[in-house]
Design a protein around this motif. Sequence first.
Motif, PDB file in Angstrom:
ATOM      1  N   LYS A 201      -3.809 -25.276  33.389  1.00  0.00           N
ATOM      2  CA  LYS A 201      -4.349 -25.805  32.131  1.00  0.00           C
ATOM      3  C   LYS A 201      -4.588 -24.663  31.147  1.00  0.00           C
ATOM      4  O   LYS A 201      -4.313 -24.786  29.943  1.00  0.00           O
ATOM      5  CB  LYS A 201      -5.649 -26.557  32.391  1.00  0.00           C
ATOM      6  CG  LYS A 201      -6.269 -27.128  31.126  1.00  0.00           C
ATOM      7  CD  LYS A 201      -7.544 -27.885  31.412  1.00  0.00           C
ATOM      8  CE  LYS A 201      -8.124 -28.447  30.110  1.00  0.00           C
ATOM      9  NZ  LYS A 201      -9.379 -29.199  30.334  1.00  0.00           N
TER      10      LYS A 201
ATOM     11  N   GLU B  76      -4.465 -32.801  29.294  1.00  0.00           N
ATOM     12  CA  GLU B  76      -4.916 -33.597  30.445  1.00  0.00           C
ATOM     13  C   GLU B  76      -5.664 -34.854  30.013  1.00  0.00           C
ATOM     14  O   GLU B  76      -6.743 -35.168  30.496  1.00  0.00           O
ATOM     15  CB  GLU B  76      -5.797 -32.745  31.371  1.00  0.00           C
ATOM     16  CG  GLU B  76      -5.045 -31.607  32.022  1.00  0.00           C
ATOM     17  CD  GLU B  76      -5.882 -30.839  33.025  1.00  0.00           C
ATOM     18  OE1 GLU B  76      -7.124 -30.956  32.973  1.00  0.00           O
ATOM     19  OE2 GLU B  76      -5.306 -30.128  33.865  1.00  0.00           O
TER      20      GLU B  76
ATOM     21  N   GLU C 201      -5.558 -26.580  45.123  1.00  0.00           N
ATOM     22  CA  GLU C 201      -5.151 -27.533  44.088  1.00  0.00           C
ATOM     23  C   GLU C 201      -6.114 -27.494  42.901  1.00  0.00           C
ATOM     24  O   GLU C 201      -5.693 -27.619  41.746  1.00  0.00           O
ATOM     25  CB  GLU C 201      -5.061 -28.938  44.673  1.00  0.00           C
ATOM     26  CG  GLU C 201      -3.902 -29.088  45.653  1.00  0.00           C
ATOM     27  CD  GLU C 201      -3.610 -30.516  46.029  1.00  0.00           C
ATOM     28  OE1 GLU C 201      -2.421 -30.898  46.007  1.00  0.00           O
ATOM     29  OE2 GLU C 201      -4.557 -31.252  46.357  1.00  0.00           O
TER      30      GLU C 201
ATOM     31  N   HIS D  33       4.750 -26.717  42.218  1.00  0.00           N
ATOM     32  CA  HIS D  33       4.015 -26.085  41.120  1.00  0.00           C
ATOM     33  C   HIS D  33       4.863 -24.976  40.488  1.00  0.00           C
ATOM     34  O   HIS D  33       4.958 -24.875  39.257  1.00  0.00           O
ATOM     35  CB  HIS D  33       2.700 -25.499  41.626  1.00  0.00           C
ATOM     36  CG  HIS D  33       1.609 -26.515  41.800  1.00  0.00           C
ATOM     37  ND1 HIS D  33       0.712 -26.824  40.804  1.00  0.00           N
ATOM     38  CD2 HIS D  33       1.287 -27.294  42.856  1.00  0.00           C
ATOM     39  CE1 HIS D  33      -0.127 -27.749  41.239  1.00  0.00           C
ATOM     40  NE2 HIS D  33       0.187 -28.044  42.479  1.00  0.00           N
TER      41      HIS D  33
ATOM     42  N   SER E 228      -4.812 -26.342  39.214  1.00  0.00           N
ATOM     43  CA  SER E 228      -5.047 -27.240  38.076  1.00  0.00           C
ATOM     44  C   SER E 228      -5.738 -26.503  36.939  1.00  0.00           C
ATOM     45  O   SER E 228      -5.371 -26.657  35.763  1.00  0.00           O
ATOM     46  CB  SER E 228      -5.890 -28.435  38.527  1.00  0.00           C
ATOM     47  OG  SER E 228      -6.207 -29.271  37.434  1.00  0.00           O
TER      48      SER E 228
ATOM     49  N   LYS F 239      -1.706 -32.451  39.757  1.00  0.00           N
ATOM     50  CA  LYS F 239      -3.155 -32.288  39.739  1.00  0.00           C
ATOM     51  C   LYS F 239      -3.764 -32.414  41.132  1.00  0.00           C
ATOM     52  O   LYS F 239      -4.676 -31.687  41.485  1.00  0.00           O
ATOM     53  CB  LYS F 239      -3.797 -33.338  38.817  1.00  0.00           C
ATOM     54  CG  LYS F 239      -3.334 -33.291  37.381  1.00  0.00           C
ATOM     55  CD  LYS F 239      -3.932 -32.130  36.632  1.00  0.00           C
ATOM     56  CE  LYS F 239      -2.939 -31.024  36.371  1.00  0.00           C
ATOM     57  NZ  LYS F 239      -3.450 -29.896  35.622  1.00  0.00           N
TER      58      LYS F 239
END
Length: 617
Positions: free
Chosen positions: A214, A221, A206, A535, A210, A271
């Motif tokens: 990004k 975020e 995870e 995801h 994340s 996230k």
Amino acid sequence: MYVKKVRKTNGITNKVYEYLHLVENVRTEKGPRQRLILNLGKLDLHPSQYKAFAKKVEDILTGQRSFFELDEKICKKATYAAERIFKKRAEEARDSVETDYQNVDVNSLESELTRSIGSEYVAHSIWNELKLNRLLINHGISKNVIPLFEALVIGRLIDPGSERYTKEWVCKRSALYELTGSPLRSSLNSYYRACDKLYSIKDELERYLSTIEKSLFSLTEKIYFFDLTNSYFEGKCLRNPKAKRGRSKEKRSDCKLLTLGLIIDESGFAKYSKLFSGNQSECKTLENMIKELEDHLPETAKDKTIVMDAGIVTKGNIEWLKDNGYHYIVVNRGRSPFEEDYTDMEVIKEDKDKDIRLEVKRFLYEGEAYILCKSEQKRVKENSMRDRIENLFLEKLEYYSIGLSLPNRTKSYKKVVELIGKLKEKYPKASKLYEVEVIPEKGKKASDRSIKAIDIVWNKKDKVYEQEVNHEGSYVLRTDRIDLENAKIWDTYIMLRHIEYAFMSMKSSLGLRPNFHQIEDRVDTHIFISVLAYHILHIIEYRLRQKSDYRRWDTINNVLSTHKRLTISYKVKEDDGAVKQQYIRINSRPEPEHIEIYRKLGLSGRPLSRKKLVKNQ
């Protein structure tokens, strides 16, 4: 996409010719450029209709529905142009192979080993873009079994089921292993071991996802949305300490539950996730989740805003957010510290054609902004719900009242009072609006068992009823972001639908419920794989939305299901009379709607090259 007029002059006669192009603007290394989509020639439409024509063509290409009724002539022209574009793109996507003429026995032609490849091709491209193979190898997973890990996640995305079901799907109905290569081991136990390994590196996965998401999508975020949902179990789940009875959001009070907490950003990217017991209180999970999220984020909490629904908002949670440097936008629970006044409200959103009207009013109190919101759409919805429940309540009261004068119906005073009590419990929102009284026989005590009810009387509580009606469509937002305008605060809060959609996707498309596993470890891994699949699902939908295609994954998956990988077998007679059996493994020719999806995702539309095999007879 728009219509552009082009002029060309004949170099010999100097005659000027005019015709139309359908073009779109694209970014290139040399800056913005126009790309030709279709040569329209002469379009029998007035120039004022060109914009509507181009928009209609774009809607057809992306599968969108037009909001406005257009002239029949524009629709006809746009449909014809879209068909030409589809045909042109399908031609461009054909395999470019050399000609190979042979004497073939046409009666020997057969197709076999037909497998789906469209959705697999799209999901596999996202898997590669995320560089998940590299991450797994870095965690000691052999390159030879990584295809099995990918099958677990992509299988949950395309055809969700248990590990046993996924094994059958990937081996018998999917061409995924042709894209990834077959794993070294593919026993059922190896699928379970792969699940366990994935869950053992949950935090690293995870954190990695994340970070790379990004980077890929330039995510800011700055805003995080936090919410909980639960999944129910089939079976007793005696070996799972997390399986507890609680309030089921699917109304499955007969089943034990497990709670999933999820944090996503303002663009809908997940996230962090965490599992809790089924009886977990929503308001007690925030601090734990945020602290663990901080470990997964490279930046500090400064300037981050947490958005939550009413179920998680408590005085303690608000104080904790303040103490730890977080901003917040939440629905206010309980009484507001001001008198609700609906005069002089500001209209921040209005669409008369769709009966949309949103009014807000700001109140400041102890460094916080309270935004009183009144939505016409919400008012109509709540009014309809109240009317329905109220009518059901009154109909039942009428039924009991009429029954007092009919034979073989309940007349016992004690029994009628009990029925009215149960009715109030069933319809609490309606019962609070009415005063209901059961009138007993005169001259008898209520404690007398033989006493009968002779009438049921109910009267509307006018003051309470008026307050209820006036409050319909209203709610109060609470935030410390007093620097934001009212419209921005409301827009941010409404983005909570991102996390609601994430939960909906997991439950409807990714096999989150029901859960048939009985052991805690199996349940945890099953749910985590659904989170990983989300995801990939979200990246696909996010990319399509950037191309003005707002279809959900269910629709995309259904459309791509007709793109296949198959083997064509046939017999060939050579010049010397020898007969050979030949096999060609090919992709089916993509349909225009396949090509459109692939193009928007930046894919060629050719998942695999053709393979040829010859056997002597």
